[in-house]
Write a protein that holds these residues in place. Structure first.
Motif, mmCIF file in Angstrom:
data_model
loop_
_atom_site.group_PDB
_atom_site.id
_atom_site.type_symbol
_atom_site.label_atom_id
_atom_site.label_comp_id
_atom_site.label_asym_id
_atom_site.label_seq_id
_atom_site.Cartn_x
_atom_site.Cartn_y
_atom_site.Cartn_z
ATOM 1 N N ALA A 154 23.059 22.717 -10.800
ATOM 2 C CA ALA A 154 21.745 23.090 -10.269
ATOM 3 C C ALA A 154 21.471 24.579 -10.491
ATOM 4 C CB ALA A 154 21.664 22.746 -8.786
ATOM 5 N N LYS A 155 22.489 25.408 -10.250
ATOM 6 C CA LYS A 155 22.332 26.860 -10.445
ATOM 7 C C LYS A 155 22.038 27.183 -11.903
ATOM 8 C CE LYS A 155 24.702 29.096 -6.629
ATOM 9 N NZ LYS A 155 25.776 28.147 -6.159
ATOM 10 N N GLU A 156 22.753 26.479 -12.763
ATOM 11 C CA GLU A 156 22.583 26.676 -14.205
ATOM 12 C C GLU A 156 21.147 26.307 -14.629
ATOM 13 O OE1 GLU A 156 24.443 24.230 -17.798
ATOM 14 O OE2 GLU A 156 25.934 24.738 -16.264
ATOM 15 N N MET A 157 20.669 25.173 -14.125
ATOM 16 C CA MET A 157 19.308 24.732 -14.459
ATOM 17 C C MET A 157 18.269 25.720 -13.944
ATOM 18 S SD MET A 157 19.934 20.706 -13.651
ATOM 19 C CE MET A 157 18.240 20.167 -13.642
ATOM 20 N N GLU A 158 18.508 26.169 -12.734
ATOM 21 C CA GLU A 158 17.599 27.135 -12.133
ATOM 22 C C GLU A 158 17.524 28.389 -13.011
ATOM 23 O OE1 GLU A 158 18.597 27.655 -7.949
ATOM 24 O OE2 GLU A 158 17.318 29.437 -7.919
ATOM 25 N N ALA A 159 18.684 28.851 -13.491
ATOM 26 C CA ALA A 159 18.728 30.055 -14.329
ATOM 27 C C ALA A 159 17.986 29.827 -15.648
ATOM 28 C CB ALA A 159 20.178 30.456 -14.581
ATOM 29 N N VAL A 160 18.181 28.662 -16.243
ATOM 30 C CA VAL A 160 17.515 28.364 -17.524
ATOM 31 C C VAL A 160 16.003 28.384 -17.359
ATOM 32 C CG1 VAL A 160 17.042 26.534 -19.222
ATOM 33 C CG2 VAL A 160 19.406 27.090 -18.601
ATOM 34 N N TYR A 161 15.492 27.696 -16.331
ATOM 35 C CA TYR A 161 14.034 27.553 -16.215
ATOM 36 C C TYR A 161 13.378 28.813 -15.655
ATOM 37 C CZ TYR A 161 14.626 23.140 -18.236
ATOM 38 O OH TYR A 161 14.925 22.192 -19.165
ATOM 39 N N ARG A 162 14.072 29.489 -14.761
ATOM 40 C CA ARG A 162 13.533 30.765 -14.288
ATOM 41 C C ARG A 162 13.533 31.758 -15.448
ATOM 42 N NH1 ARG A 162 15.852 31.646 -8.701
ATOM 43 N NH2 ARG A 162 14.319 30.082 -8.071
ATOM 44 N N GLY A 163 14.614 31.729 -16.210
ATOM 45 C CA GLY A 163 14.730 32.619 -17.369
ATOM 46 C C GLY A 163 13.654 32.357 -18.411
ATOM 47 N N PHE A 166 9.456 29.995 -15.888
ATOM 48 C CA PHE A 166 8.844 29.030 -14.972
ATOM 49 C C PHE A 166 9.172 29.363 -13.520
ATOM 50 C CE2 PHE A 166 9.459 26.629 -18.929
ATOM 51 C CZ PHE A 166 8.161 26.185 -19.141
ATOM 52 N N LEU A 167 8.193 29.175 -12.678
ATOM 53 C CA LEU A 167 8.440 29.254 -11.252
ATOM 54 C C LEU A 167 9.357 28.074 -10.918
ATOM 55 C CD1 LEU A 167 7.662 30.572 -8.566
ATOM 56 C CD2 LEU A 167 5.698 29.034 -8.496
ATOM 57 N N THR A 168 10.504 28.367 -10.291
ATOM 58 C CA THR A 168 11.529 27.334 -10.099
ATOM 59 C C THR A 168 12.029 27.319 -8.659
ATOM 60 O OG1 THR A 168 12.212 27.691 -12.392
ATOM 61 C CG2 THR A 168 13.744 26.490 -11.003
ATOM 62 N N PHE A 169 12.109 26.139 -8.097
ATOM 63 C CA PHE A 169 12.649 25.971 -6.745
ATOM 64 C C PHE A 169 13.840 25.034 -6.785
ATOM 65 C CE2 PHE A 169 8.274 27.214 -6.035
ATOM 66 C CZ PHE A 169 8.360 28.101 -4.972
ATOM 67 N N SER A 170 14.791 25.262 -5.878
ATOM 68 C CA SER A 170 15.928 24.352 -5.745
ATOM 69 C C SER A 170 15.876 23.714 -4.375
ATOM 70 C CB SER A 170 17.241 25.116 -5.889
ATOM 71 O OG SER A 170 17.334 25.635 -7.186
ATOM 72 N N THR A 171 16.054 22.423 -4.328
ATOM 73 C CA THR A 171 15.928 21.719 -3.052
ATOM 74 C C THR A 171 16.995 20.639 -2.878
ATOM 75 O OG1 THR A 171 14.387 20.170 -4.080
ATOM 76 C CG2 THR A 171 13.404 22.020 -2.886
ATOM 77 N N VAL A 172 17.200 20.299 -1.634
ATOM 78 C CA VAL A 172 17.929 19.079 -1.293
ATOM 79 C C VAL A 172 16.959 18.273 -0.439
ATOM 80 C CG1 VAL A 172 19.980 18.078 -0.217
ATOM 81 C CG2 VAL A 172 20.136 20.321 -1.313
ATOM 82 N N GLY A 173 16.246 17.401 -1.080
ATOM 83 C CA GLY A 173 15.201 16.647 -0.389
ATOM 84 C C GLY A 173 15.719 15.925 0.835
ATOM 85 N N LYS A 174 16.935 15.404 0.712
ATOM 86 C CA LYS A 174 17.489 14.572 1.774
ATOM 87 C C LYS A 174 17.700 15.346 3.069
ATOM 88 C CE LYS A 174 21.350 12.019 1.273
ATOM 89 N NZ LYS A 174 22.290 11.069 0.613
ATOM 90 N N THR A 175 18.180 16.597 2.958
ATOM 91 C CA THR A 175 18.461 17.387 4.167
ATOM 92 C C THR A 175 17.353 18.380 4.483
ATOM 93 O OG1 THR A 175 19.583 19.116 2.915
ATOM 94 C CG2 THR A 175 20.940 17.273 3.678
ATOM 95 N N GLY A 176 16.496 18.638 3.512
ATOM 96 C CA GLY A 176 15.416 19.592 3.738
ATOM 97 C C GLY A 176 15.749 21.001 3.287
ATOM 98 N N GLU A 177 16.967 21.207 2.783
ATOM 99 C CA GLU A 177 17.368 22.529 2.300
ATOM 100 C C GLU A 177 16.453 22.985 1.159
ATOM 101 O OE1 GLU A 177 21.654 22.435 1.601
ATOM 102 O OE2 GLU A 177 21.399 24.271 0.423
ATOM 103 N N GLY A 178 15.983 24.223 1.256
ATOM 104 C CA GLY A 178 15.128 24.767 0.192
ATOM 105 C C GLY A 178 13.670 24.357 0.291
ATOM 106 N N ILE A 179 13.364 23.462 1.209
ATOM 107 C CA ILE A 179 11.992 22.949 1.322
ATOM 108 C C ILE A 179 11.048 24.024 1.857
ATOM 109 C CG2 ILE A 179 10.521 21.250 2.509
ATOM 110 C CD1 ILE A 179 12.090 19.683 0.690
ATOM 111 N N ASP A 180 11.563 24.889 2.750
ATOM 112 C CA ASP A 180 10.687 25.895 3.357
ATOM 113 C C ASP A 180 10.074 26.837 2.327
ATOM 114 O OD1 ASP A 180 10.903 24.872 5.840
ATOM 115 O OD2 ASP A 180 12.420 26.295 6.559
ATOM 116 N N ALA A 181 10.876 27.246 1.341
ATOM 117 C CA ALA A 181 10.374 28.152 0.300
ATOM 118 C C ALA A 181 9.242 27.470 -0.482
ATOM 119 C CB ALA A 181 11.501 28.551 -0.639
ATOM 120 N N LEU A 182 9.457 26.207 -0.784
ATOM 121 C CA LEU A 182 8.443 25.443 -1.515
ATOM 122 C C LEU A 182 7.184 25.267 -0.655
ATOM 123 C CD1 LEU A 182 7.847 23.916 -4.086
ATOM 124 C CD2 LEU A 182 9.213 21.997 -3.250
ATOM 125 N N LYS A 183 7.409 24.985 0.621
ATOM 126 C CA LYS A 183 6.297 24.831 1.570
ATOM 127 C C LYS A 183 5.469 26.108 1.649
ATOM 128 C CE LYS A 183 6.585 21.632 5.401
ATOM 129 N NZ LYS A 183 7.389 21.188 6.532
#
Ligand code: GDP
Ligand code: MG
Ligand code: ZN
Length: 333
Positions: A154-163, A166-183
């Motif tokens: 996930a970190k690697e993908m984030e680096a590729v697309y941010r690099g 692209f505006l890039t967010f990382s999330t764990v939909g199931k637990t809600g992690e990272g959702i606040d930034a996207l919200k």
């Protein structure tokens, strides 16, 4: 006759629903005087060449004209006719974007969802979808979901697309992690805009939509699956206002726009391909050969940048495969 302005939020077989904006909404052309059905979502039919439905798309910003038969006064409040009697879509405004499939006008933001694992990411398809968005002047936002299943990946993908820009967010939909930034981003950037989620089946689109927009009830099941089952189901796309505010944003009810829906449509020509890779921009026009294809030439700034790692190898690989596909595409449509 009263006129109102608003977004086409739903349509089936020539019948539409239009969310008429109040006079204070930024999108309403001024000068404008308050009209009886301002702020209401009404049924309406297309006028003239809009009648057959081919001219209208969900997401269109429309002028609506209505007469006295179109509403009744109940307890002092005008109630629109329940079947759209007397309410006509009289004009559509120039579109900011238009897609053939999914058939939608004015899409501004496309959240391209990809899982870090399960299903394994398909970078070719992901990149192609990003190209289609860029080409259609739609802002793509990459959402890397299921980061819990493969944190390193996930970190690697984030680096590729941010690099790649692209505006890039990382999330764990199931637990809600990272959702606040996207919200937060959604709350600050979608006013007056239309957004949709796309991504392969199983990446977590429905889960994310549920967490991001708890007040909206989305259809379940993938659009593409419904298309496969019956005809004309594509018209059932609906866009939901994100709040009751006059200038609120909208989210398309597309829990299942898979990559496939976009794939065979809205493609572009070979000469446009380099322009759909944002990270190529600094190098374009500076290659040794003016007709450089950026595939393997000596003195190609893009090939060089791939060698130094400034451009991700996987992105250039997608470029190469799309280059081969588009080379075979006939120039005429
Ligand atoms: N481990 C993990 N599972 C997830 C996550 N997000 C969604 N899921 C699960 O993945 C499956 C597919 O999710 P769904 O939202 O239906 O995907 P969709 O097909 O893209 O709409 C469901 O079982 C979800 O509970 C996540 O971040 N991590
Ligand atoms: Mg789903
Ligand atoms: Zn080049």
């Amino acid at each position: 006759m009263p006129k109102g302005y608003g977004y086409v939020v739903w349509g089936v077989g020539g019948l539409y629903r239009v969310r008429l904006l109040p006079a204070c909404a930024a999108a309403v052309p001024k000068p404008y005087e308050e009209q009886p059905l301002d702020g209401r979502t009404v049924f309406a039919r297309g006028r003239g060449n809009l009648r057959r439905g081919e001219g209208l798309l969900v997401g269109d910003f429309a002028e609506v004209t209505y007469d006295e038969t179109s509403y009744t006064i109940q307890n002092g409040i005008p109630e629109p006719s329940p079947d759209g009697t007397g309410i006509v879509i009289s004009k559509i405004f120039p579109r900011r974007s238009a897609l053939i499939r999914p058939p939608m006008a004015n899409l501004d933001v496309l959240f391209v969802t990809v899982a870090a694992a399960v299903p394994a990411p398909d970078f070719g398809t992901l990149d192609k979808l990003l190209c289609i968005a860029v080409h259609n002047q739609i802002l793509p936002v990459v959402v890397v979901n299921k980061c819990d299943l493969a944190p390193e990946k996930a970190k690697e993908m984030e680096a590729v697309y941010r690099g790649a820009g692209f505006l890039t967010f990382s999330t764990v939909g199931k637990t809600g992690e990272g959702i606040d930034a996207l919200k937060d981003w959604i709350a600050n950037n979608l006013s007056g805009k239309l957004a949709a989620f796309a991504g392969a089946s199983g990446v977590g689109k429905s889960t994310l939509l549920g967490k991001l927009f708890p007040g909206i009830s989305f259809q379940t099941g993938d659009v593409s699956r419904r298309i496969a089952r019956g005809k004309n189901t594509t018209r059932q796309i609906e866009i939901h206002p994100l709040s009751g505010e006059p200038d609120c944003g909208y989210i398309a009810d597309t829990p299942g726009f898979t990559m496939l829906d976009f794939e065979q449509f809205d493609f572009f020509d070979l000469e446009d391909l380099p322009l759909t890779f944002p990270e190529f921009a600094p190098y374009l026009g500076k290659c040794r050969y003016t007709d450089c294809t950026h595939t393997k030439e000596e003195g190609c700034g893009i090939v060089e940048a791939v060698k130094t790692g400034a451009i991700a190898n996987s992105r250039h690989e997608t470029y190469l495969s799309l280059y081969q596909i588009l080379k075979k595409k006939p120039k005429w449509k």
